[in-house]
Design a protein around this motif. Structure first.
Motif, mmCIF file in Angstrom:
data_model
loop_
_atom_site.group_PDB
_atom_site.id
_atom_site.type_symbol
_atom_site.label_atom_id
_atom_site.label_comp_id
_atom_site.label_asym_id
_atom_site.label_seq_id
_atom_site.Cartn_x
_atom_site.Cartn_y
_atom_site.Cartn_z
ATOM 1 N N ARG A 91 11.560 63.439 7.787
ATOM 2 C CA ARG A 91 10.581 63.318 6.695
ATOM 3 C C ARG A 91 10.284 64.691 6.090
ATOM 4 O O ARG A 91 10.035 64.806 4.882
ATOM 5 N N THR A 125 12.030 66.817 -2.329
ATOM 6 C CA THR A 125 11.039 66.416 -3.326
ATOM 7 C C THR A 125 10.272 67.621 -3.853
ATOM 8 O O THR A 125 10.014 67.738 -5.059
ATOM 9 N N ARG A 183 16.380 60.420 -5.748
ATOM 10 C CA ARG A 183 15.957 60.314 -4.357
ATOM 11 C C ARG A 183 14.449 60.515 -4.232
ATOM 12 O O ARG A 183 13.779 59.851 -3.443
ATOM 13 N N ARG A 195 11.741 57.818 -2.750
ATOM 14 C CA ARG A 195 10.870 58.128 -1.616
ATOM 15 C C ARG A 195 9.393 57.908 -1.987
ATOM 16 O O ARG A 195 8.606 57.416 -1.177
ATOM 17 N N ASP A 241 13.119 65.357 3.725
ATOM 18 C CA ASP A 241 12.923 64.622 2.480
ATOM 19 C C ASP A 241 11.870 65.295 1.604
ATOM 20 O O ASP A 241 12.019 65.398 0.380
#
Length: 480
Positions: A442, A449, A470, A474, A445
């Motif tokens: 996470r 972002t 992406r 998410r 990710d």
């Protein structure tokens, strides 16, 4: 004493004594290749380029309060190179699990402190997982050593590797060596005095500048000692010793485009993306980021990058970098990170921490552990940023597609983040102590972002369609 044994430096000894059940002092690496490595060629590369460094054939020996490097009389490459296979069509998750398990397992002190695992048939190619103890050398040096095993082209002929000569040092040879060392030290001292006299003659204010520099160093020591502990967050807590790793990547050209648009450096952008990742992760976990931000310990290289790696060892200091994880605006976050980095580049903090490590390595073990606990409270993670080759490289004829590295954590720190640029990509990796209950994937990710959010405020959002897609996916998933 024979030439098979040499004293360990105080700084290297300090890193050796940092080892604990919760924090194995290993530098870990995962190298992924497009095709299977030829093991015969790979073994020859290790013999020729890796084992030419004597440290990789030596074990640690303790005699009283002194520590030495001693040649391993039973050294065998098969004790350090292991072949394993993942089940079926295992992907990145399985490789991350294996790397997590190995990075949780300390190296055996009865053998030279390194190991390499060759992973067969990984996604149509192969992979290597390497672990090397921090007391052998710092991360930047070891990355350069590992990259020195590679070639710019895939084709390379094998040739015979000469045996490493070994002999005992006689009493007269030992006395001669000591005399040469004494002569060298005396010559260096005389040269320093001559240099000082020349500078005073050329610039009468030089002694005042020297005193001012000494004052700045003393002030840096005071500031480091008075720096308060980092605030409690999900990133801090008791450690268990089991590690979890994960990694992700971004296009390097996109990072450079964002840096130019914001009038900053690639390092500024990546540090900001890491800051945003922590901000987003804490927010997603329903934890308010601390108003004062957090700090990360960043290794600062003290060895010239142009200098060839002839000897190993640790030549770096640590700087405490404030990360404004409390700031919502990506642009404001970037400006604050940039300002912090510029100020730290002009400080003496790296030299001060290097000197402290040298001091700790010479003192009693209990003093070092208490000092490390004190210093580790001042940071929430370790973050390193190492530049890699700009073009793809080949190891034993196989193209290296993805390299990833992790640094060990000191004291009570349980999170290490690594940024590594290679060819046309930037790779971001994280290693987390499992007891902290921080999900490394996470965080990966969130890093992607965070970078997209920064690129958007830089005015070039259309350049990153894959990252944007992406990130949107998410955000939709996290809203349920």
């Amino acid at each position: 004493m024979t030439r098979t044994r040499t004293p360990m430096t105080a700084v290297d000894r300090a890193w050796l004594r940092m080892e604990s059940q919760e924090s194995p002092m290993m530098i870990g690496a995962v190298l992924i290749f497009d095709e299977a490595l030829d093991l015969t060629r790979f073994r020859q590369v290790l013999e020729e380029r890796f084992l030419r460094f004597r440290r990789f054939r030596q074990i640690v020996e303790h005699r009283g309060d002194k520590t030495y490097w001693r040649d391993d009389p039973t050294f065998d490459l098969d004790n350090h190179l292991h072949v394993v296979a993942l089940p079926g069509d295992a992907g990145q998750d399985a490789l991350q699990d294996l790397a997590s398990d190995l990075n949780s397992t300390p190296l055996s002190p009865s053998r030279p402190l390194w190991q390499v695992h060759y992973i067969e048939n990984y996604q149509g190619g192969s992979a290597l997982i390497a672990r090397i103890h921090h007391c052998i050398a710092d991360g930047i040096s070891l990355v350069r050593v590992l990259l020195a095993l590679t070639d710019n082209k895939p084709h390379r002929h094998l040739h015979t590797v000469p045996a490493t000569p070994r002999y005992d040092e006689s009493r007269w040879e030992r006395l001669g060596r000591k005399a040469r060392e004494l002569k060298h030290s005396a010559g260096a001292g005389i040269e320093q005095l001559r240099h000082f006299g020349h500078n005073v003659w050329k610039k009468p204010t030089y002694p005042l500048e020297l005193m001012r520099t000494g004052g700045e160093v003393g002030l840096e020591c005071l500031k480091l000692g008075l720096t308060p502990s980092d605030p409690p967050t999900l990133l801090k807590g008791d450690l268990g010793g089991r590690k979890q790793v994960a990694w992700a990547n971004l296009p390097l050209k996109d990072v450079k485009t964002t840096a130019r648009a914001l009038k900053g450096t690639v390092n500024d952008v990546l540090m900001t993306a890491a800051t945003g990742a922590i901000h987003q992760y804490l927010t997603d976990q329903q934890e308010t980021p601390p108003d004062c931000g957090i700090r990360v310990a960043v290794p600062f290289n003290l060895r010239p990058l142009q200098q060839p790696i002839e000897t190993l060892g640790n030549q770096f200091g640590l700087v405490l970098v404030p990360l404004p994880v409390d700031v919502d605006c990506p642009r404001m976050r970037f400006r604050q990170v940039q300002d912090h980095m510029n100020r730290l580049k002009r400080s003496w903090q790296a030299q001060v921490t290097y000197s402290l490590l040298d001091l700790f390595g010479r003192g009693p073990d209990i003093l070092e552990r208490r000092a490390l606990r004190l210093l580790s409270r001042k940071a929430s993670a370790v973050l390193t940023n190492v530049p890699g080759p700009r073009r793809p490289v080949y190891l034993a004829g196989a193209r290296l597609s993805t390299p990833m590295f992790w640094v060990p954590q000191t004291g009570g720190i349980g999170i290490g983040m690594s940024i590594f640029s290679y060819a046309d990509r930037v790779l971001f990796g994280i290693i987390v102590d499992k007891k902290l209950a921080v999900d490394p994937q996470r965080v990966m990710d969130a890093f992607e972002t965070s970078f997209y959010d920064l690129a958007e405020v830089a005015g070039t959002p259309g350049t990153y369609p894959q990252v944007e897609r992406r990130a949107v996916e998410r955000r939709k998933a996290s809203s349920f």
